[in-house]
Scaffold this active site. Structure first.
Site, mmCIF file in Angstrom:
data_model
loop_
_atom_site.group_PDB
_atom_site.id
_atom_site.type_symbol
_atom_site.label_atom_id
_atom_site.label_comp_id
_atom_site.label_asym_id
_atom_site.label_seq_id
_atom_site.Cartn_x
_atom_site.Cartn_y
_atom_site.Cartn_z
ATOM 1 N N LYS A 83 0.955 -1.216 -0.048
ATOM 2 C CA LYS A 83 -0.138 -0.076 0.092
ATOM 3 C C LYS A 83 0.686 1.267 0.075
ATOM 4 C CE LYS A 83 -4.246 -1.929 1.496
ATOM 5 N NZ LYS A 83 -3.720 -3.322 1.772
HETATM 6 C C1 PLP Z 1 -4.660 -4.497 1.161
HETATM 7 C C2 PLP Z 1 -3.795 -5.829 1.111
HETATM 8 C C3 PLP Z 1 -4.356 -6.872 0.182
HETATM 9 C C4 PLP Z 1 -5.314 -6.702 -0.694
HETATM 10 O O1 PLP Z 1 -5.471 -5.832 -1.691
HETATM 11 P P1 PLP Z 1 -6.733 -5.209 -2.364
HETATM 12 O O2 PLP Z 1 -6.063 -4.130 -3.514
HETATM 13 O O3 PLP Z 1 -7.684 -4.812 -1.661
HETATM 14 O O4 PLP Z 1 -6.880 -6.424 -3.402
HETATM 15 C C5 PLP Z 1 -3.534 -7.996 0.172
HETATM 16 N N1 PLP Z 1 -2.332 -8.034 0.892
HETATM 17 C C6 PLP Z 1 -1.819 -7.300 1.725
HETATM 18 C C7 PLP Z 1 -0.724 -7.420 2.576
HETATM 19 C C8 PLP Z 1 -2.805 -6.056 1.704
HETATM 20 O O5 PLP Z 1 -2.309 -5.122 2.782
#
Ligand code: PLP
Length: 469
Positions: free
Chosen positions: A112
């Site tokens: 993220k």
């Molecule tokens: C947010 C997240 C996901 C999922 O991502 P999306 O974009 O919601 O599909 C997967 N793995 C981790 C570690 C995350 O923080």
């Protein structure tokens, strides 16, 4: 570049306004009106570029008309300079033609950061120019909160309030949020669960009177800028594996369909992608759609991969919009129906179209732990539970062994010690250097009751760098 809503009724916006918008006024999500398309020669000419320069080339069309090239370059250089690995997103080989794209070398150790480090800088740039301030109120079950706070902590014109469920996030995740101080940073622990937090955010978007005219900005992946930033690393990975001359496949641990939707866009922008694998945990609404054309809400289960614990996948609407020939009225109809409690299927040929590119698998906690143990035994690599789900799905769903398979490594294993312990690999987890004293740091957090009015009163009391709005 102009952006339109997936439900066809809201006005088209430019990049700047889309950045500052939450949902569109018709309840839809914004998508580019026309997706840029690159030629194979153009893509090939980007091989070997540093990450921020590749990012500039991929994202430039999306910000065109809003941010001059020279400024955008500077923003991107600062954004990806904040990552601790010189390659920013290194590829690590697991097996013959199987790779993990490590997306966890940012400040908060999850993918993220790729989007939220950029979002903070874009907000600051645009708000400075407009002479405006905004407030962010976001809900987190873990990774989004710390990445959003890290991304916005230096923003002069942003006050950020992150709601997390009191005593229901891991200690590492909580400390990654509560040990960051600043008069514009506000951590709120809600005496409730994650859904309660999310409901408060939704209600605050619906009625913003408590903000006394200050604008509310979204940091979850309904914000287009987050999706945009994630397109880049699909190009980055493919270019290292012989793309675009050769096609590449990806397996993506998925919750809200944000990360994998970015891969779908990369393909539509001209990157040869053979297969995209939707890898879910037990909360498998996306797998049920991909495998059986049923999009139906079920109860939420807590799993060892909490960042994918969702019942409804908000970005899926963006894919549905394309599958329905970009007919906003059709999407509004489907979503209304869904909201009334009904699930839906799409017409057979639309579903078949989706299945040309997407495969899927749901992986439970036991299989997740088995995969962590198996990969550790085979390679010495310790995977986090989300990435392990991606590996499992890649191995089950792979169409061709000749085409490189890239699994998105979405988090560092140190963030999820419970799963790693359960996998029984017996390797001690160590925090990276910049977080090594995390457990000794002071924390700052306000506990509030599960009450919308109390939260909104807190925001209006502190929303102007700690002072009342
Ligand atoms: C947010 C997240 C996901 C999922 O991502 P999306 O974009 O919601 O599909 C997967 N793995 C981790 C570690 C995350 O923080």
């Amino acid at each position: 570049m102009r952006y339109i809503s997936t439900r066809g009724q809201a006005p088209a916006l430019n990049f700047e306004d889309v950045l500052l918008a939450g949902l569109a006024s018709d309840g839809g999500l914004y998508v580019p009106e026309n997706l840029p398309r690159f030629t194979q020669e153009e893509i090939a000419s980007w091989a070997g570029l540093p990450y921020h320069e590749l990012a500039f080339r991929v994202m430039r069309p999306f910000v065109a008309g809003s941010i001059p090239d020279a400024d955008f370059k500077k923003i991107l250089e600062a954004t990806y300079g904040a990552f601790s690995h010189s390659a920013v997103a290194p590829l690590r080989q697991l097996n013959g033609n199987e790779w993990v794209l490590e997306l966890f070398h940012g400040p908060t150790l999850a993918f993220k950061d790729f989007a939220l480090q950029l979002l903070g800088r874009l907000l600051d740039y645009v708000l400075e120019k407009r002479g405006e301030r905004v407030v962010i109120v976001g809900a987190t079950s873990g990774d989004t909160g710390s990445a959003a706070i890290e991304g916005c902590k230096h923003c002069e014109n942003v006050d950020i309030f992150i709601l997390h469920p009191h005593n229901r996030v891991s200690e590492v995740q909580r400390r990654q949020m509560t040990t960051l101080f600043g008069d514009n940073i506000h951590n709120i622990a809600i005496e409730g669960n994650f859904d309660d937090c999310q409901e408060m955010v939704k209600a605050s978007f619906a009625d913003q009177s408590f903000l006394k005219g200050t604008r509310l900005v979204a940091v979850n992946s309904i914000n287009w800028a987050r999706i945009m930033a994630q397109i880049v690393y699909y190009f980055h990975a493919a270019l290292q594996l012989g793309g675009p001359a050769r096609s590449v496949s990806f397996s993506v641990p998925t919750g809200n369909f944000g990360d994998i939707f970015a891969g779908y866009l990369a393909r539509n922008m001209g990157l040869p992608i053979n297969q995209l694998i939707v890898a879910t945990n037990r909360n498998d609404i996306l797998h049920r759609f991909m495998s059986g054309n049923q999009y139906v809400k079920e109860t939420l289960h807590a799993t060892l991969s909490p960042s994918m614990d969702i019942m409804v996948s908000s970005n899926f609407e963006r894919l549905l919009f394309d599958l329905h020939g970009r007919n906003g009225a059709a999407i509004a109809g489907l979503m209304d129906n869904f909201k009334q409690g009904g699930g839906f299927s799409v017409e057979q040929e639309r579903w078949t179209e989706a299945r040309k590119l997407f495969d899927s698998l749901a992986v439970d906690d036991a299989q997740t732990c088995e995969t962590i143990a198996e990969v550790f035994a085979q390679t010495g690599e310790l995977l986090d539970p989300h990435t392990a789900i991606g590996v499992k799905a890649a191995r089950e769903c792979r169409r061709s062994l000749d085409i490189p398979m890239v699994i998105l490594g979405t988090a560092h294993p140190v963030k999820f010690p419970e799963a790693v312990e359960k996998a029984g690999v017996g390797k001690a987890l160590e925090l990276p250097a910049h977080l090594s004293d995390l457990f000794e740091r002071d924390e700052r957090c306000t506990v509030l009751p599960n009450d919308l009015k109390a939260v909104q009163a807190f925001v209006s009391q502190h929303g102007n760098r700690g002072k009342p709005l």
